[in-house]
Design a protein around this motif. Structure first.
Motif, short mmCIF file in Angstrom:
data_model
loop_
_atom_site.label_atom_id
_atom_site.label_comp_id
_atom_site.label_asym_id
_atom_site.label_seq_id
_atom_site.Cartn_x
_atom_site.Cartn_y
_atom_site.Cartn_z
N THR A 194 13.44 45.82 2.86
CA THR A 194 14.70 46.37 3.33
C THR A 194 15.53 45.29 4.01
N GLN A 215 18.53 44.94 7.01
CA GLN A 215 19.26 45.61 8.09
C GLN A 215 20.06 44.56 8.86
N CYS A 219 20.88 50.63 6.24
CA CYS A 219 19.71 49.95 5.68
C CYS A 219 19.88 49.87 4.16
N HIS A 262 18.00 49.13 0.61
CA HIS A 262 16.68 49.08 -0.03
C HIS A 262 16.88 49.20 -1.53
N TRP A 287 12.07 55.66 9.14
CA TRP A 287 12.70 54.96 10.26
C TRP A 287 11.79 55.07 11.48
N SER A 312 20.41 52.72 -0.56
CA SER A 312 20.71 52.48 0.85
C SER A 312 20.64 53.79 1.62
N TYR A 364 13.70 50.10 12.91
CA TYR A 364 13.13 49.57 11.67
C TYR A 364 13.27 50.59 10.54
N CYS A 365 13.76 50.11 9.43
CA CYS A 365 13.84 50.89 8.20
C CYS A 365 12.74 50.39 7.27
N THR A 401 16.99 46.31 13.35
CA THR A 401 18.31 46.20 13.99
C THR A 401 18.15 46.45 15.47
#
Lengths: 111, 112
Positions: A4, A6, A22, A24, A35, A70, A87-88, A105
């Motif tokens: 991913t 970010q 995010c 992806h 997440w 995304s 966090y993604c 992020t």
């Protein structure tokens, strides 16, 4: 490596909605978007996850684009306690070995 | 009331020593994990245990060994510690592999 992308950091005013994007683009059909967030010096905390439909729980909403490349995490009314690294992650169920938290992020909530 | 607890919170030790980190969960979960978060903040899985059986073992050196005396505990033993082992280690648990993980507060290991 994380699958991913970010932004490294974002600011949001207290009380406003925080929208964390995010990307992806290589997500597979059976992979979910998860997440998590990590508040300083604490363990990661689960927030929400989804496959293709938008999801909402008591903490946040997750908007996944139709092509699933995304997603956006929405904290509807950000508070100072939401300051954390978000966090993604994309992973298939039962494939915990593929879960890697990237850089995330860093969200700053401004009073 | 802590769901997932770890001890100690901080661990400073010298190279070559053997140390253990303990983890306990009171959520009744069937699966427990150990993760390592390095200095770049990348968090990677090391082990997971489901009903006392090791089911995932990443490319982790043999010096690391998880031990689960019962479903609520998963301890991490580390032999012959090296400088590169310095990191934050997180324990986590989940109902099963497909569910969200509940993480402990972490153990910051510093090897000197």
């Amino acid at each position: 490596d994380a699958k991913t992308t970010q932004p490294p950091s974002m600011d949001c005013a207290e009380g406003r909605a925080a929208n964390l994007p995010c990307n992806h683009s290589t997500i597979s059909g059976n992979e979910y978007v998860y997440w998590y967030r990590q508040i300083h010096s604490q363990g990661p905390q689960y927030i929400i996850h989804g496959l293709k439909n938008n999801e909402t729980n008591e903490m946040a909403s997750l908007i996944i684009t139709e092509d699933r490349k995304s997603s956006t995490l929405i904290l509807p009314h950000a508070t100072l306690r939401d300051t954390a690294v978000y966090y993604c992650i994309v992973t298939a169920p039962y494939r915990d070995d593929k879960i890697i938290f990237g850089k995330g992020t860093r969200l700053h909530i401004l009073p | 009331d802590t769901a997932v607890s770890q001890t100690p919170k901080y661990l400073v030790t010298q190279m070559g020593n053997d140390k253990s980190i303990k983890c306990e969960q009171n959520l009744g979960h069937d699966t427990m994990y150990w993760y390592k978060q390095d200095s770049k903040k990348f968090l990677k899985i090391m082990f997971s245990y489901n009903n006392k059986e090791l089911i995932i073992n990443e490319t982790v050196p043999n010096r690391f060994s998880p031990k689960s005396p019962d479903k609520a505990h998963l301890n991490l033993h580390i032999n012959s510690l090296e400088l590169g082992d310095s990191a934050v280690y997180f324990c986590a648990s989940s109902q099963d592999l497909s569910r969200d993980r509940h993480f402990g507060p972490g153990t910051r290991l510093t090897v000197t």
